[in-house]
Design a protein around this motif. Structure first.
Motif, PDB file in Angstrom:
ATOM      1  N   GLY A  97       0.822  -1.209   0.000  1.00  0.00           N
ATOM      2  CA  GLY A  97       0.000   0.000   0.000  1.00  0.00           C
ATOM      3  C   GLY A  97       0.852   1.252   0.000  1.00  0.00           C
ATOM      4  N   LEU A  98       1.970   1.215   0.745  1.00  0.00           N
ATOM      5  CA  LEU A  98       2.884   2.352   0.763  1.00  0.00           C
ATOM      6  C   LEU A  98       3.522   2.570  -0.605  1.00  0.00           C
ATOM      7  N   ILE A  99       3.848   1.475  -1.286  1.00  0.00           N
ATOM      8  CA  ILE A  99       4.444   1.608  -2.624  1.00  0.00           C
ATOM      9  C   ILE A  99       3.442   2.246  -3.583  1.00  0.00           C
ATOM     10  N   TYR A 100       2.162   1.814  -3.539  1.00  0.00           N
ATOM     11  CA  TYR A 100       1.144   2.430  -4.390  1.00  0.00           C
ATOM     12  C   TYR A 100       0.992   3.917  -4.073  1.00  0.00           C
ATOM     13  N   TYR A 101       1.096   4.242  -2.797  1.00  0.00           N
ATOM     14  CA  TYR A 101       0.958   5.643  -2.394  1.00  0.00           C
ATOM     15  C   TYR A 101       2.115   6.481  -2.959  1.00  0.00           C
ATOM     16  N   VAL A 102       3.320   5.918  -2.904  1.00  0.00           N
ATOM     17  CA  VAL A 102       4.499   6.640  -3.390  1.00  0.00           C
ATOM     18  C   VAL A 102       4.451   6.831  -4.902  1.00  0.00           C
ATOM     19  N   ALA A 138      -1.540   6.741 -10.280  1.00  0.00           N
ATOM     20  CA  ALA A 138      -1.180   5.344 -10.495  1.00  0.00           C
ATOM     21  C   ALA A 138      -2.396   4.427 -10.490  1.00  0.00           C
ATOM     22  N   LEU A 139      -3.413   4.751  -9.688  1.00  0.00           N
ATOM     23  CA  LEU A 139      -4.611   3.923  -9.564  1.00  0.00           C
ATOM     24  C   LEU A 139      -5.825   4.749  -9.934  1.00  0.00           C
ATOM     25  N   THR A 169       1.978  -6.967 -10.425  1.00  0.00           N
ATOM     26  CA  THR A 169       2.547  -8.259 -10.827  1.00  0.00           C
ATOM     27  C   THR A 169       3.408  -8.846  -9.710  1.00  0.00           C
ATOM     28  N   LEU A 170       4.241  -7.990  -9.115  1.00  0.00           N
ATOM     29  CA  LEU A 170       5.097  -8.452  -8.016  1.00  0.00           C
ATOM     30  C   LEU A 170       4.260  -8.895  -6.821  1.00  0.00           C
ATOM     31  N   GLU A 171       3.230  -8.128  -6.477  1.00  0.00           N
ATOM     32  CA  GLU A 171       2.398  -8.489  -5.332  1.00  0.00           C
ATOM     33  C   GLU A 171       1.648  -9.783  -5.589  1.00  0.00           C
ATOM     34  N   THR A 214       2.422   1.929 -15.990  1.00  0.00           N
ATOM     35  CA  THR A 214       3.287   0.746 -16.094  1.00  0.00           C
ATOM     36  C   THR A 214       3.898   0.400 -14.749  1.00  0.00           C
ATOM     37  N   ALA A 215       4.302   1.406 -13.968  1.00  0.00           N
ATOM     38  CA  ALA A 215       4.894   1.171 -12.653  1.00  0.00           C
ATOM     39  C   ALA A 215       3.893   0.483 -11.724  1.00  0.00           C
ATOM     40  N   ALA A 216       2.641   0.951 -11.748  1.00  0.00           N
ATOM     41  CA  ALA A 216       1.618   0.342 -10.896  1.00  0.00           C
ATOM     42  C   ALA A 216       1.346  -1.096 -11.321  1.00  0.00           C
ATOM     43  N   ASN A 217       1.281  -1.350 -12.626  1.00  0.00           N
ATOM     44  CA  ASN A 217       1.081  -2.724 -13.099  1.00  0.00           C
ATOM     45  C   ASN A 217       2.250  -3.632 -12.709  1.00  0.00           C
TER      46      ASN A 217
END
Length: 325
Positions: free
Chosen positions: A86-91, A96-97, A139-141, A132-135
């Protein structure tokens, strides 16, 4: 060359020494420990220090910790991973979303719950990655969640599949009449509904002995049992050690046993019929846990239909008995 019918007896030098009965405790621990070796629950009063972080086994700990601690650890790890993603999505920024608040606590919560939905492959559909960064993070999650669920499921199954014994030992051992003499007795029952087969038990007596030069040396003696193995254990088992002149309890008194720091260590193992695996249990008795001039109360009862059963609540009950002279 003539071969004799029977092999000649070995010379004294060739006769193997009798195996020690210290159960592997060793001389230093046996002679210098000031506590009982085995607790009533079977745990050892031995500590090991200085092993470093290499001694930590996460898998072993997850298998042996209490259930409440296991679920607490799993829940904490689950929340931690989702908070991290969640922190990564926020950063990654507000773009991004889709359909998320622009800033503040609402956006933080939106990123966290999106991580929860991704981690659990829930996918409500109204929030999805736009960049692309969010996707890439999604993928990693997804990969981490796949491994996490597999590992958690494996550990959970391993915990359920481990053979868990619940052997209930009587709180006290008794010195009771037995076949015209006396015997040391204690008893046990299987605390689970599964059946036990090929049950074996070993009892070892230990106490300090004062040598002629004044040194105190701890001695271990394997107690001779009336029966050390039973094929089936559906009900209860009273373990009997006849007190003969060869027994360490021959003409012993409670005061003598207390002064010599005596202890009876009990090792039990059997095969659980339900899982076809070996189970183990341990316990011990100190002099203050011996009851003299006593015997165990009857465990067996009958239902109104006449069926025999064991009243486990009476496992620890004793009654006064007159010892044979």
């Amino acid at each position: 060359m003539t071969v004799p019918d029977h092999a000649s007896p070995a010379s004294p030098a060739e006769t193997p020494a009798a195996p020690p009965h210290d159960l592997g405790l060793g001389r230093i621990l046996a002679e210098q420990s000031g506590e009982r070796f085995l607790n009533k629950d079977g745990s050892f009063n031995v500590q090991r220090q200085g092993m470093g972080w290499q001694s930590i086994s996460v898998y072993g700990s997850l298998l042996t910790v209490p259930w409440w601690l296991f679920f607490l650890a799993m829940g904490g790890l689950y929340l931690l991973l989702n908070a991290l993603f969640g922190l990564i999505y926020y950063v990654l920024g507000s773009g991004a979303l889709s359909e998320e608040p622009l800033a503040g606590m609402q956006r933080s919560l939106a990123c966290f719950f999106f991580s929860v939905q991704t981690f659990g492959t829930i996918g409500y559909g109204h929030v999805y990655p736009l960049t692309t960064a969010a996707n890439t993070v999604v993928t990693l999650e997804a990969f981490v969640s796949l491994l996490g669920v597999a590992l958690a499921t494996g550990v959970l199954f391993a915990r359920f599949s481990r053979p868990q014994s619940r052997i209930l030992f009587s709180r006290h051992a008794v010195i009771a009449p037995f076949q015209g003499s006396t015997a040391l007795m204690f008893r046990l029952v299987n605390g689970r509904r599964s059946q036990l087969m090929n049950a074996r038990i070993e009892a070892v007596h230990t106490q300090f002995e004062v040598l002629a030069d004044g040194r105190r040396v701890r001695r271990f003696t394997a107690l001779t049992l009336e029966r050390s193995q039973v094929t089936l254990l559906p009900l209860a088992w009273t373990i009997v050690h006849p007190i003969t002149p060869q027994s360490p309890y021959w003409q012993a008194t409670p005061q003598q046993l207390g002064e010599s720091d005596a202890e009876i260590m009990v090792i039990f193992n059997a095969t659980d019929e339900a899982v076809q695996q070996t189970i183990h249990a341990r316990s011990s008795y100190k002099p203050h846990e011996l009851r003299w001039n006593a015997r165990f109360a009857d465990l067996y009862r009958r239902t109104p239909r006449g069926d025999l059963y064991v009243d486990v609540e009476r496992l620890h009950d004793t009654e006064t008995a007159v010892l044979d002279a």
